[in-house]
Write a protein that holds these residues in place. Structure first.
Motif, PDB file in Angstrom:
ATOM      1  N   LEU A 157       0.840  -1.206   0.000  1.00  0.00           N
ATOM      2  CA  LEU A 157       0.000   0.000   0.000  1.00  0.00           C
ATOM      3  C   LEU A 157       0.870   1.249   0.000  1.00  0.00           C
ATOM      4  CD1 LEU A 157      -2.800  -1.097   2.516  1.00  0.00           C
ATOM      5  CD2 LEU A 157      -3.021  -0.838   0.029  1.00  0.00           C
ATOM      6  N   LYS A 158       1.989   1.182   0.720  1.00  0.00           N
ATOM      7  CA  LYS A 158       2.919   2.303   0.789  1.00  0.00           C
ATOM      8  C   LYS A 158       3.488   2.610  -0.604  1.00  0.00           C
ATOM      9  CE  LYS A 158       5.384   2.373   4.576  1.00  0.00           C
ATOM     10  NZ  LYS A 158       6.380   1.705   5.471  1.00  0.00           N
ATOM     11  N   LEU A 159       3.929   1.556  -1.308  1.00  0.00           N
ATOM     12  CA  LEU A 159       4.488   1.742  -2.659  1.00  0.00           C
ATOM     13  C   LEU A 159       3.475   2.388  -3.585  1.00  0.00           C
ATOM     14  CD1 LEU A 159       6.418  -1.542  -3.562  1.00  0.00           C
ATOM     15  CD2 LEU A 159       7.355   0.767  -3.373  1.00  0.00           C
ATOM     16  N   LEU A 160       2.202   2.041  -3.396  1.00  0.00           N
ATOM     17  CA  LEU A 160       1.150   2.462  -4.333  1.00  0.00           C
ATOM     18  C   LEU A 160       0.635   3.872  -4.071  1.00  0.00           C
ATOM     19  CD1 LEU A 160      -0.752  -0.923  -4.396  1.00  0.00           C
ATOM     20  CD2 LEU A 160      -0.151   0.342  -6.471  1.00  0.00           C
ATOM     21  N   THR A 161       1.000   4.440  -2.924  1.00  0.00           N
ATOM     22  CA  THR A 161       0.388   5.714  -2.537  1.00  0.00           C
ATOM     23  C   THR A 161       1.169   6.897  -3.087  1.00  0.00           C
ATOM     24  OG1 THR A 161      -0.537   4.726  -0.555  1.00  0.00           O
ATOM     25  CG2 THR A 161      -0.342   7.117  -0.577  1.00  0.00           C
ATOM     26  N   ALA A 162       0.479   7.750  -3.813  1.00  0.00           N
ATOM     27  CA  ALA A 162       1.103   8.942  -4.402  1.00  0.00           C
ATOM     28  C   ALA A 162       0.006   9.953  -4.726  1.00  0.00           C
ATOM     29  CB  ALA A 162       1.876   8.552  -5.661  1.00  0.00           C
ATOM     30  N   GLY A 163       0.420  11.103  -5.240  1.00  0.00           N
ATOM     31  CA  GLY A 163      -0.538  12.112  -5.700  1.00  0.00           C
ATOM     32  C   GLY A 163      -1.163  12.922  -4.586  1.00  0.00           C
ATOM     33  N   GLU A 164      -1.826  13.987  -4.980  1.00  0.00           N
ATOM     34  CA  GLU A 164      -2.481  14.885  -4.027  1.00  0.00           C
ATOM     35  C   GLU A 164      -3.883  15.193  -4.527  1.00  0.00           C
ATOM     36  OE1 GLU A 164      -1.445  15.799  -1.103  1.00  0.00           O
ATOM     37  OE2 GLU A 164       0.509  14.833  -1.382  1.00  0.00           O
ATOM     38  N   GLY A 165      -4.770  15.504  -3.621  1.00  0.00           N
ATOM     39  CA  GLY A 165      -6.121  15.919  -4.003  1.00  0.00           C
ATOM     40  C   GLY A 165      -6.786  14.878  -4.886  1.00  0.00           C
ATOM     41  N   LYS A 166      -7.259  15.306  -6.050  1.00  0.00           N
ATOM     42  CA  LYS A 166      -8.003  14.393  -6.928  1.00  0.00           C
ATOM     43  C   LYS A 166      -7.134  13.315  -7.546  1.00  0.00           C
ATOM     44  CE  LYS A 166     -12.178  16.738  -8.355  1.00  0.00           C
ATOM     45  NZ  LYS A 166     -13.030  17.048  -9.513  1.00  0.00           N
ATOM     46  N   THR A 167      -5.802  13.487  -7.484  1.00  0.00           N
ATOM     47  CA  THR A 167      -4.934  12.447  -8.048  1.00  0.00           C
ATOM     48  C   THR A 167      -4.408  11.523  -6.952  1.00  0.00           C
ATOM     49  OG1 THR A 167      -2.854  13.668  -7.825  1.00  0.00           O
ATOM     50  CG2 THR A 167      -4.176  14.125  -9.785  1.00  0.00           C
ATOM     51  N   ARG A 168      -4.846  11.731  -5.703  1.00  0.00           N
ATOM     52  CA  ARG A 168      -4.382  10.878  -4.611  1.00  0.00           C
ATOM     53  C   ARG A 168      -4.817   9.435  -4.869  1.00  0.00           C
ATOM     54  NH1 ARG A 168      -0.199  11.041  -1.213  1.00  0.00           N
ATOM     55  NH2 ARG A 168      -0.615  10.031   0.783  1.00  0.00           N
ATOM     56  N   THR A 169      -3.919   8.504  -4.545  1.00  0.00           N
ATOM     57  CA  THR A 169      -4.208   7.088  -4.737  1.00  0.00           C
ATOM     58  C   THR A 169      -5.441   6.658  -3.941  1.00  0.00           C
ATOM     59  OG1 THR A 169      -1.910   6.474  -5.150  1.00  0.00           O
ATOM     60  CG2 THR A 169      -3.339   4.755  -4.255  1.00  0.00           C
ATOM     61  N   GLY A 170      -6.365   5.999  -4.630  1.00  0.00           N
ATOM     62  CA  GLY A 170      -7.501   5.369  -3.967  1.00  0.00           C
ATOM     63  C   GLY A 170      -7.331   3.860  -3.987  1.00  0.00           C
ATOM     64  N   VAL A 171      -7.721   3.208  -2.905  1.00  0.00           N
ATOM     65  CA  VAL A 171      -7.583   1.754  -2.810  1.00  0.00           C
ATOM     66  C   VAL A 171      -8.939   1.156  -2.463  1.00  0.00           C
ATOM     67  CG1 VAL A 171      -6.444  -0.138  -1.594  1.00  0.00           C
ATOM     68  CG2 VAL A 171      -5.165   1.961  -2.100  1.00  0.00           C
ATOM     69  N   MET A 172      -9.386   0.212  -3.279  1.00  0.00           N
ATOM     70  CA  MET A 172     -10.684  -0.431  -3.053  1.00  0.00           C
ATOM     71  C   MET A 172     -10.532  -1.536  -2.018  1.00  0.00           C
ATOM     72  SD  MET A 172     -12.036  -0.700  -6.983  1.00  0.00           S
ATOM     73  CE  MET A 172     -13.764  -0.820  -6.455  1.00  0.00           C
ATOM     74  N   ALA A 186      -5.443   5.044   6.315  1.00  0.00           N
ATOM     75  CA  ALA A 186      -5.516   6.275   7.114  1.00  0.00           C
ATOM     76  C   ALA A 186      -4.104   6.790   7.376  1.00  0.00           C
ATOM     77  CB  ALA A 186      -6.243   6.014   8.431  1.00  0.00           C
ATOM     78  N   GLU A 187      -3.212   5.883   7.767  1.00  0.00           N
ATOM     79  CA  GLU A 187      -1.845   6.295   8.080  1.00  0.00           C
ATOM     80  C   GLU A 187      -1.152   6.891   6.862  1.00  0.00           C
ATOM     81  OE1 GLU A 187       0.495   3.281  10.186  1.00  0.00           O
ATOM     82  OE2 GLU A 187       2.259   4.195   9.261  1.00  0.00           O
ATOM     83  N   LEU A 188      -1.406   6.296   5.705  1.00  0.00           N
ATOM     84  CA  LEU A 188      -0.757   6.761   4.473  1.00  0.00           C
ATOM     85  C   LEU A 188      -1.500   7.944   3.852  1.00  0.00           C
ATOM     86  CD1 LEU A 188      -0.093   3.225   2.978  1.00  0.00           C
ATOM     87  CD2 LEU A 188       1.685   4.859   3.639  1.00  0.00           C
ATOM     88  N   ALA A 189      -2.636   8.302   4.431  1.00  0.00           N
ATOM     89  CA  ALA A 189      -3.496   9.332   3.846  1.00  0.00           C
ATOM     90  C   ALA A 189      -3.857   8.994   2.405  1.00  0.00           C
ATOM     91  CB  ALA A 189      -2.856  10.721   3.952  1.00  0.00           C
ATOM     92  N   ALA A 190      -4.032   7.709   2.132  1.00  0.00           N
ATOM     93  CA  ALA A 190      -4.579   7.275   0.845  1.00  0.00           C
ATOM     94  C   ALA A 190      -6.110   7.242   0.989  1.00  0.00           C
ATOM     95  CB  ALA A 190      -4.049   5.897   0.470  1.00  0.00           C
ATOM     96  N   VAL A 191      -6.803   7.201  -0.146  1.00  0.00           N
ATOM     97  CA  VAL A 191      -8.268   7.267  -0.103  1.00  0.00           C
ATOM     98  C   VAL A 191      -8.850   5.850  -0.054  1.00  0.00           C
ATOM     99  CG1 VAL A 191     -10.340   8.097  -1.278  1.00  0.00           C
ATOM    100  CG2 VAL A 191      -8.201   9.411  -1.421  1.00  0.00           C
ATOM    101  N   GLN A 192      -9.689   5.613   0.934  1.00  0.00           N
ATOM    102  CA  GLN A 192     -10.362   4.316   1.023  1.00  0.00           C
ATOM    103  C   GLN A 192     -11.589   4.323   0.115  1.00  0.00           C
ATOM    104  OE1 GLN A 192     -11.269   2.773   4.995  1.00  0.00           O
ATOM    105  NE2 GLN A 192     -13.225   1.960   4.272  1.00  0.00           N
ATOM    106  N   ILE A 193     -11.648   3.347  -0.779  1.00  0.00           N
ATOM    107  CA  ILE A 193     -12.825   3.188  -1.638  1.00  0.00           C
ATOM    108  C   ILE A 193     -13.536   1.915  -1.185  1.00  0.00           C
ATOM    109  CG2 ILE A 193     -13.654   2.927  -4.008  1.00  0.00           C
ATOM    110  CD1 ILE A 193     -10.919   4.057  -4.941  1.00  0.00           C
ATOM    111  N   SER A 194     -14.708   2.080  -0.612  1.00  0.00           N
ATOM    112  CA  SER A 194     -15.408   0.930  -0.050  1.00  0.00           C
ATOM    113  C   SER A 194     -16.265   0.253  -1.111  1.00  0.00           C
ATOM    114  CB  SER A 194     -16.324   1.385   1.091  1.00  0.00           C
ATOM    115  OG  SER A 194     -15.573   2.071   2.072  1.00  0.00           O
ATOM    116  N   TYR A 195     -16.127  -1.059  -1.243  1.00  0.00           N
ATOM    117  CA  TYR A 195     -17.127  -1.815  -2.022  1.00  0.00           C
ATOM    118  C   TYR A 195     -17.767  -2.809  -1.064  1.00  0.00           C
ATOM    119  CZ  TYR A 195     -13.647  -5.644  -2.542  1.00  0.00           C
ATOM    120  OH  TYR A 195     -12.741  -6.649  -2.308  1.00  0.00           O
TER     121      TYR A 195
END
Lengths: 485, 485
Positions: A157-172, A186-195
């Motif tokens: 998850l750390k490797l995959l996290t990049a970008g800011e605002g609308k380009t911030r990495t989202g993870v499903m 939460a720790e990485l401030a990546a966006v959680q995408i819930s399915y």
């Protein structure tokens, strides 16, 4: 604001890392903390209507009385204290220990290994995967040993996290989920995408729901990864082959990196259900997919039939990973030097257990079969008993180590919980703990559809104890429903 | 830009986490990677002017032939395979094993522990600290067991990191430093504030330099923490009491959180030098300081006389930490469940070794003394031999496990390195590896004053091997200087 250097700490809740502040981890949250307090009160002689707290909050088989696999422990003891190689131990255990020690720096478990793990063990992992996946090749260079599966999942998850605002990495991630995922995001401030998994269809995964979720997410972030937990935690479902194919196709279409959490791969109980690895299905779908879709899959020594959580062993296999990114991954794991060597050694035994022509084989098979058989019985019993309780609905425990039943809670209870600023199922679990000494985790800690309530319970307590747990839940649920009606 | 979903990977060097990309970790960097290749070439029969690569790049005592402490390994073997409790082992080893197992869930090393570590072990750590610090109290609730010291150091840095732009957390680290620090700060996108150790005064720490560094840093970030490594890595100095007092006073004045990396606390070789813990000095300075200054100190099973790196055991003690932040810390470590239990058990033995009235005492003391004595001899020998080489200047190795000598490199060599886009000391170390089979780490991986060049070398190779290493360095340095003159 007025800052008083003398009385105000450098590190306080206002100045600490805000991402860390946002983390939640219910598996060891308030209910569990209260359970530990109650245990202390019991020890100090405080009178309760129960004499012990039964903890069904965490997938910790040995803590619940499951015995270690003899062969595994013999080999590790030999590795720890090689003088024992002169003693009476089965020859295969000695051979295994010698082989592991030979691969260790200075012949000692006390040396660091390569950061991605001991090479011989990575080779054994690759062979294990090949055998599991009917001969589909696995390359030791794609294997990274880890400190449990959690470590490797967070690293990916750390490797995959990049970008800011609308380009911030989202993870499903699935909802309900294992809260390591939400905590890491939460720790990485990546966006959680819930399915959402479909509770009415036995917590199955519906690709339509994946489409809905990713489409909505593209409005506000950059969806880049899709996490799957199979068999499911906390939901206990086992995905069928068709579903996995659909998920892989979806990942290819939507250009998502696949993360397959497969730590319960041996924990399949229900007839007609079978574990299919994402790797195998991916390669059976042909080069159109297998040469393109990026996949990381995770395994651990903590679950299955061995339950060796304390050794913190695990691995991940990465498929189609960019070679330059792999160099960065290797560098990243180097900073922490290496996973625990006893954990690596134990993983080696899991992927390379006694063979039919070896002296320890019979005992090993007997122990493994017994552990899996008991888990299977307890999975059935849990479902059956809980479904006899009016107001509890429990899907079959097809696999893994948990049930996640739905609770019908009276309106008055929901209001009472709100008054205490608690989630209704937290309110329920706290009362269950205080009144019955049963420690479960509220569904709100895993995520659930709004207006539904659940708890997660492990099926791990010893059979007789599990019966008591289920009986107490039945009794409590009846009383709770009456009290708030 | 044109995006081709079919050929471009989701995760590539352009899309990966930019903080991870910026990480550097020389201890396992290019020189070490080339060393591993050369080892393979030697195995495959490629002819070189040497027959083995000697690795002096990492503080890995067992890999260099140091033997484990017998008592430690006996107890761990008993814990791993409790059937051995029926066998012939010293009674104190058995008692220790029983006590540890009793504190484990289900009496097994395979169960998870509390996330901050097994309570009994945290109590033992507190007692060890009290004894070490002449009776200054230590509270088990301030002790967090960890996966080596690295894990705890990164956790503390993570807690401390907040803010954006000019308010972003800055962390002061020594230069030269152990690159875990720069790597963790890069990953967290915190600001590294370098303060330089004084090579001319035996790598001592000067508070004037701290003042300069923090003042300059306040222009562009928010300095919040000060990291100290004592005894020093890679520089081998041992701080005197006065210096530690000055540092504490500076931290109080500048409102900085102190992080004391004290993993080499038993590794003090030089007469007149003594290890003083920051905790002890802080409390001896009186409540004006001891009730205010926030401190985290770190220890590990990996160094000292035992060198059990592979077990990944460690702890930190936090002093004056905000109680609410402690709750967040506990939650944060919960997400990773717990440090390896064999590592926790080993740590317990380090902090609670055999006592004079116990049967294993004599052997334990003999082994410990021998290990420390040999290290001390090697520290002296390393300094002496290197200082006989014209163009190498080596400070005394007062403690820890390393020397960090300064190299005088000819202008032509510096230019040759620049042509290859290499740091001059990287160029030097690579040549030393290719020509002599000696694996060191270039000083540029640790940081150094501009225009100075160093390497880090461990003093760990067995005495006879260390002699060869030093002799080869002498020979190489002479040849190198001639070649580029």
């Amino acid at each position: 604001t007025f800052t008083n250097h003398v009385t105000q700490r450098v590190l306080n809740v206002d100045t600490m890392n805000p991402n860390v502040k946002r983390i939640e981890y219910a598996v060891r949250g308030p209910v569990v903390q209260r359970a530990v307090q109650i245990e202390k009160e019991l020890k100090e002689g405080v009178k309760k209507s129960f004499t012990e707290v039964i903890k069904a909050n965490i997938g910790d088989a040995h803590a619940m009385g499951q015995k270690p696999i003899t062969f595994f422990r013999q080999v590790i003891a030999l590795c720890v204290y090689p003088d024992l190689l002169e003693d009476k131990f089965p020859e295969d255990a000695k051979n295994r220990a010698r082989r592991i020690l030979q691969a260790c720096g200075g012949g000692s478990l006390g040396a660091y290994s390569a950061s991605s793990g001991i090479e011989v063990i990575r080779q054994d992992v690759a062979k294990y995967i090949e055998k599991r996946d009917s001969g589909i090749p696995s390359n030791p260079d794609d294997i990274y040993l880890s400190t449990g599966a959690s470590d490797a999942i967070v690293t990916m998850l750390k490797l995959l996290t990049a970008g800011e605002g609308k380009t911030r990495t989202g993870v499903m991630i699935p909802i309900p989920q294992y809260p390591l995922y939400s905590a890491a995001l939460a720790e990485l401030a990546a966006v959680q995408i819930s399915y959402y998994l479909d509770e009415d269809k036995c917590w199955s995964l519906d690709v339509g729901e994946l489409r809905r979720a990713v489409k909505a997410a593209r409005e506000h972030c950059n969806p880049r990864a899709l996490c799957i937990i199979n068999p499911g935690n906390p939901t206990g479902q086992v995905q069928n082959r068709q579903c996995i194919e659909d998920v892989i196709r979806f990942a290819a279409e939507e250009h998502l990196f696949l993360m397959a959490d497969e730590v319960y791969q041996d924990n399949v109980y229900m007839e007609g259900c079978q574990f299919h690895s994402f790797k195998k299905v991916l390669f059976e779908m042909g080069p159109e997919y297998s040469s393109v879709v990026e996949l990381a899959s995770f395994h651990s020594t903590s679950k299955c039939y061995m339950g060796e959580c304390g050794f913190r062993g695990g691995y991940m296999e990465v498929i189609n990973m960019d070679p330059e990114v792999k160099l960065h991954l290797t560098k990243l794991v180097s900073v922490r030097l290496c996973p625990s060597i006893p954990g690596q050694a134990l993983l080696d035994l899991v992927v390379n257990p006694p063979q039919p022509d070896e002296p320890s084989y019979a005992t090993f098979i007997k122990e493994r079969t017994a552990n899996l058989h008991i888990l299977s019985e307890k999975a059935k019993m849990t479902e059956q008993v809980l479904n006899t309780v009016p107001g509890i609905h429990c899907n079959p425990v097809q696999g893994a180590m948990y049930t996640f039943p739905r609770l019908t809670l009276p309106e008055k209870a929901i209001n009472a919980a709100k008054e205490q600023e608690q989630a209704p199922d937290m309110f329920y679990c706290m009362k269950l703990l205080e009144e019955m000494g049963i420690c479960l985790v509220p569904g709100s800690g895993f995520g659930q559809r709004d207006g539904t309530y659940h708890f997660r319970m492990t099926i791990l307590p010893a059979t007789e104890k599990l019966k008591i747990v289920l009986e107490k839940i039945r009794e409590f649920h009846k009383r709770f429903t009456e009290e708030f009606s």
